[in-house]
Design a protein around this motif. Structure first.
Motif, PDB file in Angstrom:
ATOM      1  N   SER A 281     106.773   2.165 -21.423  1.00  0.00           N
ATOM      2  CA  SER A 281     106.214   0.887 -21.880  1.00  0.00           C
ATOM      3  C   SER A 281     106.708   0.525 -23.278  1.00  0.00           C
ATOM      4  CB  SER A 281     104.678   0.943 -21.861  1.00  0.00           C
ATOM      5  OG  SER A 281     104.191   1.148 -20.548  1.00  0.00           O
ATOM      6  N   ILE A 282     106.787   1.534 -24.157  1.00  0.00           N
ATOM      7  CA  ILE A 282     107.287   1.301 -25.515  1.00  0.00           C
ATOM      8  C   ILE A 282     108.758   0.902 -25.480  1.00  0.00           C
ATOM      9  CG2 ILE A 282     107.856   2.449 -27.697  1.00  0.00           C
ATOM     10  CD1 ILE A 282     104.938   1.677 -27.453  1.00  0.00           C
ATOM     11  N   CYS A 283     109.547   1.558 -24.644  1.00  0.00           N
ATOM     12  CA  CYS A 283     110.974   1.218 -24.521  1.00  0.00           C
ATOM     13  C   CYS A 283     111.141  -0.200 -23.986  1.00  0.00           C
ATOM     14  CB  CYS A 283     111.680   2.211 -23.596  1.00  0.00           C
ATOM     15  SG  CYS A 283     111.831   3.883 -24.273  1.00  0.00           S
ATOM     16  N   LEU A 284     110.343  -0.556 -22.975  1.00  0.00           N
ATOM     17  CA  LEU A 284     110.424  -1.897 -22.403  1.00  0.00           C
ATOM     18  C   LEU A 284     109.974  -2.945 -23.410  1.00  0.00           C
ATOM     19  CD1 LEU A 284     110.932  -3.790 -20.036  1.00  0.00           C
ATOM     20  CD2 LEU A 284     108.627  -3.251 -19.187  1.00  0.00           C
ATOM     21  N   PHE A 285     108.908  -2.657 -24.133  1.00  0.00           N
ATOM     22  CA  PHE A 285     108.416  -3.574 -25.170  1.00  0.00           C
ATOM     23  C   PHE A 285     109.492  -3.824 -26.230  1.00  0.00           C
ATOM     24  CE2 PHE A 285     106.581  -3.876 -29.466  1.00  0.00           C
ATOM     25  CZ  PHE A 285     105.852  -5.051 -29.366  1.00  0.00           C
ATOM     26  N   SER A 286     110.109  -2.738 -26.710  1.00  0.00           N
ATOM     27  CA  SER A 286     111.100  -2.858 -27.783  1.00  0.00           C
ATOM     28  C   SER A 286     112.369  -3.547 -27.298  1.00  0.00           C
ATOM     29  CB  SER A 286     111.420  -1.472 -28.345  1.00  0.00           C
ATOM     30  OG  SER A 286     110.257  -0.865 -28.856  1.00  0.00           O
ATOM     31  N   ALA A 287     112.807  -3.215 -26.076  1.00  0.00           N
ATOM     32  CA  ALA A 287     113.987  -3.879 -25.516  1.00  0.00           C
ATOM     33  C   ALA A 287     113.723  -5.373 -25.324  1.00  0.00           C
ATOM     34  CB  ALA A 287     114.380  -3.226 -24.197  1.00  0.00           C
ATOM     35  N   SER A 288     112.525  -5.713 -24.863  1.00  0.00           N
ATOM     36  CA  SER A 288     112.163  -7.127 -24.682  1.00  0.00           C
ATOM     37  C   SER A 288     112.162  -7.861 -26.015  1.00  0.00           C
ATOM     38  CB  SER A 288     110.777  -7.237 -24.028  1.00  0.00           C
ATOM     39  OG  SER A 288     110.755  -6.635 -22.755  1.00  0.00           O
ATOM     40  N   MET A 289     111.603  -7.220 -27.039  1.00  0.00           N
ATOM     41  CA  MET A 289     111.598  -7.817 -28.380  1.00  0.00           C
ATOM     42  C   MET A 289     113.027  -8.026 -28.879  1.00  0.00           C
ATOM     43  SD  MET A 289     108.440  -8.291 -29.643  1.00  0.00           S
ATOM     44  CE  MET A 289     108.450  -8.039 -31.419  1.00  0.00           C
ATOM     45  N   GLY A 290     113.891  -7.033 -28.604  1.00  0.00           N
ATOM     46  CA  GLY A 290     115.276  -7.128 -29.049  1.00  0.00           C
ATOM     47  C   GLY A 290     116.026  -8.264 -28.391  1.00  0.00           C
ATOM     48  N   ALA A 292     114.717 -10.860 -26.975  1.00  0.00           N
ATOM     49  CA  ALA A 292     114.094 -12.109 -27.417  1.00  0.00           C
ATOM     50  C   ALA A 292     114.651 -12.541 -28.773  1.00  0.00           C
ATOM     51  CB  ALA A 292     112.573 -11.940 -27.492  1.00  0.00           C
ATOM     52  N   SER A 293     114.875 -11.567 -29.671  1.00  0.00           N
ATOM     53  CA  SER A 293     115.464 -11.879 -30.978  1.00  0.00           C
ATOM     54  C   SER A 293     116.910 -12.346 -30.844  1.00  0.00           C
ATOM     55  CB  SER A 293     115.399 -10.644 -31.888  1.00  0.00           C
ATOM     56  OG  SER A 293     114.073 -10.269 -32.156  1.00  0.00           O
ATOM     57  N   LEU A 294     117.638 -11.723 -29.933  1.00  0.00           N
ATOM     58  CA  LEU A 294     119.045 -12.076 -29.748  1.00  0.00           C
ATOM     59  C   LEU A 294     119.205 -13.496 -29.220  1.00  0.00           C
ATOM     60  CD1 LEU A 294     120.507  -8.792 -28.206  1.00  0.00           C
ATOM     61  CD2 LEU A 294     121.200  -9.832 -30.361  1.00  0.00           C
ATOM     62  N   PHE A 295     118.337 -13.862 -28.259  1.00  0.00           N
ATOM     63  CA  PHE A 295     118.505 -15.154 -27.591  1.00  0.00           C
ATOM     64  C   PHE A 295     117.445 -16.176 -28.004  1.00  0.00           C
ATOM     65  CE2 PHE A 295     120.351 -11.900 -24.732  1.00  0.00           C
ATOM     66  CZ  PHE A 295     121.662 -12.354 -24.743  1.00  0.00           C
ATOM     67  N   ASN A 296     116.747 -15.856 -29.113  1.00  0.00           N
ATOM     68  CA  ASN A 296     115.815 -16.801 -29.741  1.00  0.00           C
ATOM     69  C   ASN A 296     114.670 -17.256 -28.818  1.00  0.00           C
ATOM     70  OD1 ASN A 296     117.348 -16.832 -32.185  1.00  0.00           O
ATOM     71  ND2 ASN A 296     118.797 -18.236 -31.206  1.00  0.00           N
ATOM     72  N   LYS A 298     110.785 -17.358 -28.142  1.00  0.00           N
ATOM     73  CA  LYS A 298     109.601 -17.271 -28.987  1.00  0.00           C
ATOM     74  C   LYS A 298     108.638 -16.198 -28.491  1.00  0.00           C
ATOM     75  CE  LYS A 298     109.689 -22.050 -30.673  1.00  0.00           C
ATOM     76  NZ  LYS A 298     108.958 -23.347 -30.756  1.00  0.00           N
ATOM     77  N   ASP A 299     108.629 -15.966 -27.190  1.00  0.00           N
ATOM     78  CA  ASP A 299     107.712 -15.005 -26.579  1.00  0.00           C
ATOM     79  C   ASP A 299     108.508 -13.975 -25.783  1.00  0.00           C
ATOM     80  OD1 ASP A 299     105.731 -13.594 -25.348  1.00  0.00           O
ATOM     81  OD2 ASP A 299     104.733 -15.320 -24.437  1.00  0.00           O
ATOM     82  N   HIS A 300     108.473 -12.721 -26.218  1.00  0.00           N
ATOM     83  CA  HIS A 300     109.263 -11.680 -25.546  1.00  0.00           C
ATOM     84  C   HIS A 300     108.779 -11.406 -24.125  1.00  0.00           C
ATOM     85  CE1 HIS A 300     105.806  -9.375 -27.100  1.00  0.00           C
ATOM     86  NE2 HIS A 300     106.037  -8.538 -26.109  1.00  0.00           N
ATOM     87  N   THR A 301     107.519 -11.744 -23.815  1.00  0.00           N
ATOM     88  CA  THR A 301     106.993 -11.467 -22.475  1.00  0.00           C
ATOM     89  C   THR A 301     107.649 -12.348 -21.406  1.00  0.00           C
ATOM     90  OG1 THR A 301     105.132 -13.004 -22.787  1.00  0.00           O
ATOM     91  CG2 THR A 301     104.766 -10.693 -23.379  1.00  0.00           C
TER      92      THR A 301
END
Length: 363
Positions: A281-290, A292-296, A298-301
């Motif tokens: 879950s932590i890996c998925l959360f962090s990858a999603s955040m990453g 989301a940051s790359l492709f701008n 607003k919500d990583h979910t």
């Protein structure tokens, strides 16, 4: 999107569960033989400077995660490169942990069940957890960690009759070389993997110290692994540990009290899956955040589900067999060095320079 907040205590419990994670399944430091416990202590000392650096990065930019810090320190272009590299590492790490779990479940419980079905089931739960938010995961791990520690204590007491002190002797029979090699291996897996918490602890409650979270997580997670490893050696002996893929499971499976208390290893399976689920879950959360940051985004979910399914597919093809999975453990520390040491050092140095250059202009 509303910013989620976790307390320092929740940060410690999440990190402890993350460290325990798939380490319980795979074990570690087997090259050190009877001296595995020494290798674990050495690895905890070795990783301490890096944990302080991870915490320092977060302390320089309170309330921000690694990706936000990278973009602020390095600018849009080079910042995106740093974000991409870390994101790919977190994504790949998640796939590796999923494969660890699916191999374990298939071998010990469901040999006829396709691995993809097991991975898909875990993936759906991880998607739900990430979409529920890091706050929910924090509250969940507060309860789970106490449960796992209680189960571990019970299995230790129940297995005392199976322990042989001779199994942990002689000390340093093969010298320091295998101990230091195992210490380096354990440094990379699992302790320095906590570089991922430079993303998670961006949600840390204001005025909470990331140093305390890192040190607390290291002490609890490391002590748990140390105690379980010593128990496994005392029960199985190093010769038996080396022939078992999953020594912790094998050690617990030997516990039996008369005719009424058997098959304790079923509880161990639950513990393994729960702790690994937190890590996934932590890996998925962090990858999603990453991403989301790359492709701008607003919500990583919004992109959690497709990333999870890509992660599941990678987990299926990343190894050809369980033997290859364990061979990768010897290579992994060298693969992980850029993400666990080199890149964090670059970010830390640049962040220190950026912070110091910012102070006069603000004054």
């Amino acid at each position: 999107m509303k910013k989620e907040i976790i307390s320092a205590k929740q940060g410690v419990t999440i990190m402890s569960m993350f460290i325990i994670g798939s380490t319980l399944i795979l074990g570690g430091g087997k090259k050190a033989s009877e001296d595995t416990w020494i290798a674990i202590i050495i690895s905890m000392i070795m990783v301490l400077p890096m944990l302080i650096i991870y915490a320092r990065i977060l302390s320089l930019f309170p309330g921000k995660n690694l990706f936000e810090i990278a973009e602020e320190v390095f600018g849009k272009i080079f910042g995106k490169v740093i974000i991409l590299l870390f994101t790919l590492y977190f994504f790949y790490l998640g796939a590796l942990v999923i494969r660890n779990v699916t191999e374990f479940v298939q071998i010990v419980s469901f040999p006829e069940t396709p691995q993809f079905f097991i991975a898909f089931s875990i993936g759906l739960l991880a998607i739900y957890m990430v979409k529920s938010g890091i706050e929910v995961l924090g509250r969940l791990t507060e309860s789970l960690l106490y449960l796992i520690i209680l189960i571990a204590i019970c299995t230790i007491f129940l297995s005392i009759s199976k322990m042989e002190s001779i199994n942990i002797k002689p000390v340093l029979y093969d010298g320091w070389k295998p101990v230091l090699e195992s210490g380096f291996s354990l440094f990379a897996f699992p302790f320095a993997e906590t570089v991922i918490f430079t993303v998670v602890l961006g949600s840390l409650k204001q005025n909470s110290k990331p140093y305390k979270v890192y040190i607390g997580g290291l002490i609890i997670g490391g002590a748990f692994i140390l105690i379980i490893s010593v128990r496994n050696i005392l029960i199985l002996g190093i010769s038996n540990m080396l022939i078992h893929y999953f020594p912790t499971y094998s050690a617990v499976s030997l516990i039996e009290i008369g005719d009424f208390l058997e098959r304790i290893e079923t509880i161990a399976v639950i513990v393994f899956i729960l702790s690994s689920f937190v890590k996934i879950s932590i890996c998925l959360f962090s990858a999603s955040m990453g991403f989301a940051s790359l492709f701008n985004f607003k919500d990583h979910t919004q992109i959690t589900a497709p990333i999870a399914f890509l992660m599941l597919n990678l987990s299926i093809i990343v190894y050809n067999s369980i033997m290859e999975m364990f061979e990768w453990l010897d290579i992994y520390p060298y693969y992980a060095i850029p993400f666990q040491i080199i890149l964090p050092l670059i970010v830390w140095i640049a962040a220190e320079v950026k912070t110091k250059s910012r102070i006069p202009s603000e004054g």
